[in-house]
Design an enzyme around this catalytic site. Structure first.
Site, PDB file in Angstrom:
ATOM      1  N   ASP A 298       0.871  -1.152  -0.029  1.00 36.11           N
ATOM      2  CA  ASP A 298       0.009   0.004   0.039  1.00 36.11           C
ATOM      3  C   ASP A 298       0.872   1.046   0.050  1.00 36.11           C
ATOM      4  OD1 ASP A 298      -2.194   1.727  -0.019  1.00 36.11           O
ATOM      5  OD2 ASP A 298      -3.072   0.546   1.620  1.00 36.11           O
TER       6      ASP A 298
HETATM    7  C1  NOJ Z   1      -4.068   3.723  -0.075  1.00 31.02           C
HETATM    8  C2  NOJ Z   1      -5.138   3.118   0.261  1.00 31.02           C
HETATM    9  O1  NOJ Z   1      -4.997   2.420   1.495  1.00 31.02           O
HETATM   10  C3  NOJ Z   1      -5.227   1.876  -0.740  1.00 31.02           C
HETATM   11  O2  NOJ Z   1      -6.429   1.329  -0.734  1.00 31.02           O
HETATM   12  C4  NOJ Z   1      -4.935   2.604  -2.157  1.00 31.02           C
HETATM   13  O3  NOJ Z   1      -5.134   1.742  -3.377  1.00 31.02           O
HETATM   14  C5  NOJ Z   1      -3.850   3.204  -2.283  1.00 31.02           C
HETATM   15  N1  NOJ Z   1      -3.926   4.425  -1.329  1.00 31.02           N
HETATM   16  C6  NOJ Z   1      -3.488   4.049  -3.852  1.00 31.02           C
HETATM   17  O4  NOJ Z   1      -4.380   4.943  -4.102  1.00 31.02           O
END
Ligand code: NOJ
Length: 770
Positions: A298
């Site tokens: 993430d």
């Molecule tokens: C953080 C989020 O937790 C995740 O779900 C997402 O895919 C990423 N950012 C990228 O935007």
């Protein structure tokens, strides 16, 4: 020309790979299992320098120069070295063509870049938020909306979706409940499968080569939804049993469905942050489940290992995370900065990098990017696909089916068009447009969504219904960057008098209330889940007029509606319905669509009951009416039961269930039995019903939940019609994670309920597993 060059390189590599075992550079279990693809991957890998390999493991969000040459920030620097494997949240056929051209200009081996995005509930055509759509209990619908999302996203150049989010969520304080399918393991697993199918095509890796399918990415691995106190990113401390029984199954289901990628979770799991957690990524995902696809972190999750307190610096974070089984680093620049150094120091092996890069290259091959790096960038296709009117139609259906009728006292709804009525429509959601798409509507144009007023005006034009409007209160806003208690509840009563005036002159009030869309989603946890601001105050004033009140809610989580339930006549949970919001809500209010949604998350009576979910364990001192109340598992100030249980949702018609029957009272291992019931529509409306099957394992080697959903059927019945519903019970449905940590079905007695919600116990059966 470039395409030819790539093919010459690959052909040489494949030839070399096929003619000599020595050129097989790495041992990796591929996703496709296709030896031709594996050879192609090995051939490219064998030509790559260590730096080029590491570059493939590096991912940025789309912040480098949109036109012309790249800018001189870090992503620009690495782009010029050919060291970016993927970029996300960038869109547009022409724009991405330009970015791909730049990438190929600098990539010595012409390795295409993979573009990704968070297409959570539609790209431009915005469907209801996933939690809402899950309330439809219509798997086919969810597969279709995911398919349309993929059609639009791929037409916009994106071939990798950071969706579906399949975290089980039992805590409505957590703002990200809006992104998932609610609290249930069995249902959540089916929804995960449906959405993976929708994004990727059918269950065959070869579908990824089509230019309208995309890689799905299930997230967040794992147990992100178990954040303590519902505070986003918070610690997760759960037993291994809970991990296996509750949080892992939807991910396993996604692997079985053929999902191509996984994303790590931000949280730590029992002390080990997921992004550096070898147990979940290597032992479980790779070694036990045999997953061959790729894993991305993430956002900045490797960097966050320092704050988690398990890495002293980014370099150690890179080491821990690669060792855990991560292939691609989103944003942290940990891999691209430190992996070479770690190889030189002997702390990691180049063969580990080879495995990660092989997984990434395989996906690029399967998506057809090596055949044609520009295959997703066709501006004509983009224009045609994104404006396809069929998508809007589907958004309308999805919005209708997501709405849940929570209460309908004295059948005050629907508001029939033929009956003369003065309807006062009051509240901040009368004209609210921006919030209707909800969070994560990544490219959905918020100015296009149909407001409630527009929906009602279109519906009641030329009828005997007279509509008047007042806002009553401005929607309480939140400033995410400074969100505190003091900034969220701005007292506002300026519009009350006008609201009361029109309410007093009406026959019925529609109160359109809820949460601004920023109140749910990432980093939007709440400790108080009542209606924010002075909305309840407004309702109290409206109640004094003595007029019946229909409350229509737009929000992204289960709310505490105890006061509302006692004081208003009807409650329509519309969630955030997306592009066709006002139209769909007006359909329901007018009875042109008979509501059929059923809750997939429990609504508590108050925040103190959280976590509250239907499939809890019994305890040694369960509270029930046959036993004295003291020294029982209960509260002294609130009932144990929820306000609205999982599976609850009303209709304008009545469904009567006959006494159920079972094909045999004993289930033999390896065989199945059938539980049946006749359902009759005895009301005056055609309607849909979700017939639910719950099972309880009375005694096992470990405590089992008081009941678990194990099957359902959504049926459509015309007024006066009846249908027999058969639901199969198999051994697999009653298997449990036993005392020895194996999934087995244990012999014994089982209760079965065929029910209209998780709290309906009127239709009881039993059987035995011999
Ligand atoms: C953080 C989020 O937790 C995740 O779900 C997402 O895919 C990423 N950012 C990228 O935007």
């Amino acid at each position: 020309m470039k395409k030819n060059l790539i093919w010459i390189i690959i052909a040489l590599g494949v030839f070399a790979a096929c003619s000599s075992e020595k050129t097989k550079t790495t041992k990796w279990k591929s996703y496709s299992g296709d030896p031709v693809v594996e050879h192609k991957v090995d051939s490219v890998l064998s030509l790559m320098t260590l730096e080029e390999k590491i570059g493939q493991m590096n991912q940025y969000s789309g912040n480098f120069a949109a036109t012309g040459e790249v800018s001189d920030n870090k992503s620009g620097e690495y782009l010029k070295k050919g060291m970016i494997g993927s970029t996300f949240n960038v869109f547009g056929a022409d724009h991405l063509r330009m970015l791909q051209k730049q990438n190929l200009k600098y990539s010595r081996l012409k390795i295409p870049m993979l573009f990704a995005a968070d297409v959570i509930h539609g790209l431009e055509t915005t469907f209801p938020i996933p939690l809402a759509e899950a309330c439809s209990w219509d798997l086919d619908l969810m597969e279709k909306t995911a398919r349309v999302a993929a059609e639009e996203a791929t037409a916009s150049g994106v071939a990798w979706n950071f969706a579906p989010m399949i975290d089980i969520a039992r805590d409505p304080r957590w703002g990200r409940v809006m992104e998932g399918a609610g609290e249930d393991v069995y249902y959540g697993s089916l929804v995960a499968r449906a959405r993976v199918r929708g994004f990727q095509g059918i269950n065959d890796y070869k579908d990824l080569t089509k230019n309208n399918t995309m890689m799905a990415c299930v997230k967040h691995f794992v147990a992100y939804g178990a954040a303590q106190a519902g505070r986003d990113y918070n610690t997760v401390d759960i037993s291994d049993r809970t991990l296996h029984e509750t949080y892992l199954p939807p991910f396993k289901a996604a692997v079985d469905e053929g999902v191509a990628s996984f994303m790590t979770a931000f949280n730590d799991l029992n002390g080990v942050p997921c992004t550096a957690n070898k147990y979940i990524f290597t032992d479980i995902l790779r070694d036990t489940w045999g997953f061959g696809g790729m894993v991305v972190t993430d956002y900045t999750a490797i960097m966050e290992l320092i704050d988690h307190g398990i890495a002293k610096d980014l370099k150690q974070g890179a080491e821990l995370s690669l060792n855990a089984g991560v292939d691609m680093d989103m944003i942290s620049e940990a891999f691209v900065t430190h992996l070479k150094e770690l190889v030189d120091e002997g702390k990691i092996k180049e063969s580990q990098i080879d495995v990660a890069v092989s997984r990434i290259l395989e996906m690029k091959f399967l998506l057809g990017l090596f055949d044609d790096p520009f295959r997703y960038f066709n501006a004509d296709r983009e224009r045609n696909v994104i404006n396809n009117p069929q998508h809007k139609k589907l958004a309308h259906t999805a919005a209708q089916k997501s709405i849940v009728l929570l209460k309908n006292h004295n059948s005050i709804l629907p508001l029939e068009k033929a009956k003369a009525k003065r309807v006062a429509v009051i509240g901040p959601f009368v004209d609210e447009r921006e919030s209707l798409n909800g969070e994560w509507a990544i490219k959905g144009d918020r100015s296009k969504s149909v407001t409630l007023r527009e929906g009602l005006e279109a519906k009641y034009a030329g009828t005997k219904v007279k509509l008047t409007y007042a806002q009553g209160i401005t929607l309480p806003l939140i400033d995410r960057s400074t969100a505190h208690v003091s900034t969220v509840n701005v007292p506002d009563k300026n519009g009350f008098s006008e609201a009361i005036r029109i309410a007093s002159q009406s026959d019925v009030i529609i109160a359109a209330l809820g949460e601004n869309f920023h109140w749910s989603g990432e980093a939007a946890s709440r400790s108080d889940i009542t209606l924010p601001g002075n909305q309840r105050e407004l309702l109290k004033e409206l109640k004094k007029t003595g007029k019946p009140i229909v409350l229509v809610l737009f929000n992204g989580r289960p709310l505490d509606l105890s006061w509302e339930d006692e004081n208003v006549d009807a409650i329509v949970e519309a969630w955030y319905p997306g592009l066709m919001s006002g139209t769909a809500v007006a359909d329901v209010l007018a009875g042109d669509y008979n509501p059929s949604g059923k809750l997939v998350m429990t609504f508590p009576r108050n925040v103190g009951q959280i976590p509250i979910y239907y499939n809890s364990k019994n305890t040694g001192r369960p509270f029930n009416e046959e036993r004295p109340a003291d020294y029982r598992s209960s509260y002294i100030d609130v009932e144990n039961t929820p306000l609205y249980p999982f599976g609850h949702g009303l209709s304008y018609t009545q469904f009567i269930y006959s006494s159920p029957s079972i094909s045999s009272s004993s289930l033999t291992k390896g065989e199945s039995i059938i539980a049946s019931v006749e359902v009759s529509n005895t009301g005056f409306f055609d309607g849909e019903e979700v017939v639910q099957l719950y099972i309880r394992d009375r005694k096992a080697s470990v405590s089992r939940p008081v009941k678990e959903l194990k099957g359902f059927q959504k049926i459509t019945l015309k007024a006066g019609e009846s249908v027999k519903v058969d639901i199969e019970i198999t051994e697999e449905m009653i298997s449990l994670y036993d005392i020895n940590n194996n999934w087995v079905a244990e012999a014994g007695e089982f209760d079965v309920w065929i029910a209209s919600s998780s709290s309906d116990e009127s239709n009881h059966l039993t059987f035995e597993l011999k």
